[in-house]
Design an enzyme around this catalytic site. Structure first.
Site, PDB file in Angstrom:
ATOM      1  N   GLU A   1       0.847  -1.203   0.000  1.00  0.00           N
ATOM      2  CA  GLU A   1       0.000   0.000   0.000  1.00  0.00           C
ATOM      3  C   GLU A   1       0.875   1.242   0.000  1.00  0.00           C
ATOM      4  O   GLU A   1       1.839   1.336   0.750  1.00  0.00           O
ATOM      5  CB  GLU A   1      -0.896  -0.010   1.250  1.00  0.00           C
ATOM      6  CG  GLU A   1      -1.801   1.201   1.329  1.00  0.00           C
ATOM      7  CD  GLU A   1      -2.818   1.098   2.459  1.00  0.00           C
ATOM      8  OE1 GLU A   1      -3.508   0.066   2.573  1.00  0.00           O
ATOM      9  OE2 GLU A   1      -2.913   2.061   3.251  1.00  0.00           O
TER      10      GLU A   1
ATOM     11  N   ALA B   1     -10.125  10.665   2.923  1.00  0.00           N
ATOM     12  CA  ALA B   1     -11.543  11.041   3.015  1.00  0.00           C
ATOM     13  C   ALA B   1     -11.698  12.469   3.509  1.00  0.00           C
ATOM     14  O   ALA B   1     -12.711  13.112   3.270  1.00  0.00           O
ATOM     15  CB  ALA B   1     -12.277  10.095   3.951  1.00  0.00           C
TER      16      ALA B   1
ATOM     17  N   TYR C   1     -11.500  -5.463  10.717  1.00  0.00           N
ATOM     18  CA  TYR C   1     -10.815  -5.032  11.937  1.00  0.00           C
ATOM     19  C   TYR C   1     -10.702  -6.182  12.942  1.00  0.00           C
ATOM     20  O   TYR C   1     -11.665  -6.455  13.685  1.00  0.00           O
ATOM     21  CB  TYR C   1     -11.602  -3.846  12.543  1.00  0.00           C
ATOM     22  CG  TYR C   1     -11.748  -2.732  11.531  1.00  0.00           C
ATOM     23  CD1 TYR C   1     -10.824  -1.705  11.467  1.00  0.00           C
ATOM     24  CD2 TYR C   1     -12.778  -2.752  10.563  1.00  0.00           C
ATOM     25  CE1 TYR C   1     -10.913  -0.717  10.493  1.00  0.00           C
ATOM     26  CE2 TYR C   1     -12.876  -1.769   9.595  1.00  0.00           C
ATOM     27  CZ  TYR C   1     -11.939  -0.760   9.564  1.00  0.00           C
ATOM     28  OH  TYR C   1     -12.029   0.211   8.590  1.00  0.00           O
TER      29      TYR C   1
END
Ligand code: FAD
Length: 287
Positions: A16, A50, A143
């Site tokens: 990532e 976001a 999670y």
């Protein structure tokens, strides 16, 4: 290629990265991708802030270059909390034109300073919407210790099942530092009937500030062994970096041995660290 297909033949290694915050530094990410290419990752995912980060448009450009210039499969993150349906339709169109087939569909963190659009309340709303508006492979977040806003892990897993039923074909976990949480989570989601591939998200911690931020943001548990490591090396950056890499390798060796579907490495745009970890685990992934 849809990344969910890769799990059918191998253990997946994905990386990532995030678009650099300053516009002037955006081009540096391509050097990073170039260096990460040598690790032959199954895919590279690109984050999207976001909270209204000015460089969000770069997510599309970077994900497109990873796929079309570097020949590596890419995943574009898409948090929906501050987007309208119209925004998302436009982005899906842009993804389609760029050949991007994989989307990590997220709600995004609630930022009190940004007014949310209220057209998507949860990631599952976005997932249904994407499914109705294109042929994308949709990935969801999960999670192992429960999402920070969740009352308990049972509710969180029930909501995760909604997300998978809405169309998420694949899951990536939030970072964790105690593998036992992951193993217990894996059992619980199997009982809940969730059977899509799940990658363990691993973050090599290289400085104390970084981990303090993560704990505040995600509420992850820090084992005693990890805390001792930070305390011992906090004033020696090189030793801290090496200890953080060793800790991540130790976690990954255990996860692969216990049959994890894949490892998602939060690279923090640092190819050196990713290379060190890759060198240590490469043969294990293939075995
Ligand atoms: P959701 O799945 O919507 O869950 C949010 C909360 O709502 C949870 O507590 C859940 O239990 C609850 N919930 C869900 N559905 C329901 C329902 N139907 N009824 C009641 N409660 C419900 N953030 C970014 O801004 N950009 C990124 O690029 C990014 N990348 C990420 C990558 C990974 C791998 C992970 C794990 C997280 C990432 N995040 C990113 C952070 C993520 O946006 C936050 O963790 C966010 O707070 C939750 O997103 P979600 O998609 O899991 O939300």
């Amino acid at each position: 290629m849809k990344t969910s297909e890769i799990f059918k033949t191998k253990k997946v290694l994905s990386l990532e990265i995030f678009p650099p915050k300053r516009t002037a530094e955006v081009s540096t990410i391509y050097n990073t991708v170039n260096e990460l290419k040598g690790l032959a990752p199954d895919f590279i995912s690109v984050t999207y802030g976001a909270g209204g980060n000015e460089n969000n448009t770069e997510t599309l450009n970077i994900a497109s270059a990873i796929k079309n210039t570097y020949g590596i499969e890419s995943v574009a993150h898409l948090p929906c909390i501050n987007l309208t349906k119209r925004d998302v339709l436009k982005m899906l169109d842009d993804f389609r034109k760029a050949g991007i087939e994989n989307i990590l569909a997220l709600r995004g963190d609630i930022n009190p300073d940004v007014i949310s659009q209220k057209e998507f309340k949860y990631a599952s709303d976005l997932i249904s919407f994407i499914k109705d508006n294109g042929d994308f492979n949709i990935i969801g977040a999960c999670y192992p210790e429960g999402h920070i806003e969740s009352m308990n892990i049972v509710d969180d897993i029930r909501n995760l099942k909604t997300k998978v039923d809405a169309g998420a074909n694949q899951l990536i976990t939030q970072l964790f530092f105690n593998n036992d949480y992951f193993y217990s989570f894996r059992e619980r989601i199997a009982i809940a009937g969730i059977d899509v591939p799940i990658e363990a998200g691993i973050m090599p911690v290289v400085n104390k500030k970084q981990i303090e931020r993560m704990v505040t943001l995600c509420g992850v548990n820090l084992p005693k062994k990890f805390l001792s490591m930070m305390e011992r090396y906090e004033n020696c950056p090189e030793a801290m970096r090496d200890a953080g890499i060793a800790y991540a390798i130790d976690q990954i060796v255990d996860l692969i041995t216990q049959g994890v579907d894949g490892i998602h490495l939060y690279t923090m745009n640092n190819p050196y660290i990713a290379h060190r970890i890759y060198t240590a685990i490469n043969t294990l992934l293939a075995a």
